[in-house]
Design a protein around this motif. Structure first.
Motif, short mmCIF file in Angstrom:
data_model
loop_
_atom_site.label_atom_id
_atom_site.label_comp_id
_atom_site.label_asym_id
_atom_site.label_seq_id
_atom_site.Cartn_x
_atom_site.Cartn_y
_atom_site.Cartn_z
N PRO A 75 67.35 -6.30 2.75
CA PRO A 75 68.75 -6.42 2.33
C PRO A 75 69.18 -5.15 1.58
O PRO A 75 68.36 -4.42 1.04
N GLU A 76 70.47 -4.94 1.57
CA GLU A 76 71.02 -3.77 0.88
C GLU A 76 70.76 -3.90 -0.62
O GLU A 76 70.82 -5.00 -1.17
N PRO A 77 70.49 -2.79 -1.28
CA PRO A 77 70.27 -2.87 -2.73
C PRO A 77 71.54 -3.26 -3.46
O PRO A 77 72.65 -2.93 -3.04
N ALA A 78 71.36 -3.99 -4.54
CA ALA A 78 72.51 -4.43 -5.33
C ALA A 78 73.17 -3.22 -5.99
O ALA A 78 72.50 -2.28 -6.40
N ALA A 79 74.48 -3.27 -6.07
CA ALA A 79 75.21 -2.17 -6.69
C ALA A 79 74.94 -2.15 -8.19
O ALA A 79 74.82 -3.20 -8.83
N LYS A 80 74.84 -0.96 -8.74
CA LYS A 80 74.60 -0.84 -10.17
C LYS A 80 75.87 -1.18 -10.91
O LYS A 80 76.97 -0.81 -10.49
N PRO A 81 75.76 -1.92 -12.02
CA PRO A 81 76.97 -2.26 -12.77
C PRO A 81 77.58 -1.01 -13.39
O PRO A 81 76.88 -0.10 -13.83
#
Length: 114
Positions: A75-81
């Motif tokens: 899965p695509e990596p989660a976006a950094k906050p």
């Protein structure tokens, strides 16, 4: 195997040049080296020959195909906050120095220089 380590390995395998791969990934060269060392210890074989010319070893060629498959299915990596903009945080000063007897410092406390 971590996906990030596999992505870094694929970048080096495609570039065959460590500084260019690190620049393309936007990471420091030292973290690229450490990621590849972790991956090599996990696999148990050297993956890339270092020295005069950078080449993939036979184990590196096998891992490259598997790494591309794992990256494609991951899965695509989660976006950094987003970090809110703001000033520098100030440290709490506490209650200060309130001696028991006026003019005498607290026991076991260093006197604060002026």
């Amino acid at each position: 195997m971590k996906i990030i380590d596999l992505r870094r390995f694929v970048a080096v395998a495609e570039e065959l040049h460590f500084p260019r791969a690190a620049a393309a990934l936007g990471i420091p060269l030292a973290s690229l080296y450490s990621s590849l060392e972790k991956l090599e210890t996990e696999v148990g074989h050297p993956l890339i020959t270092r020295g005069g010319d950078t080449k993939l070893t036979p184990a590196g060629v096998l891992l490259l195909a598997e790494a591309r498959e794992r990256i494609a299915t991951a899965p695509e990596p989660a976006a950094k906050p987003a970090v809110p903009a703001g000033g520098k945080a100030k440290a709490s000063k506490g209650k200060g120095r309130a001696p028991v007897i006026k003019g005498q410092p607290k026991p076991y406390k260093k006197r604060q220089g002026r």
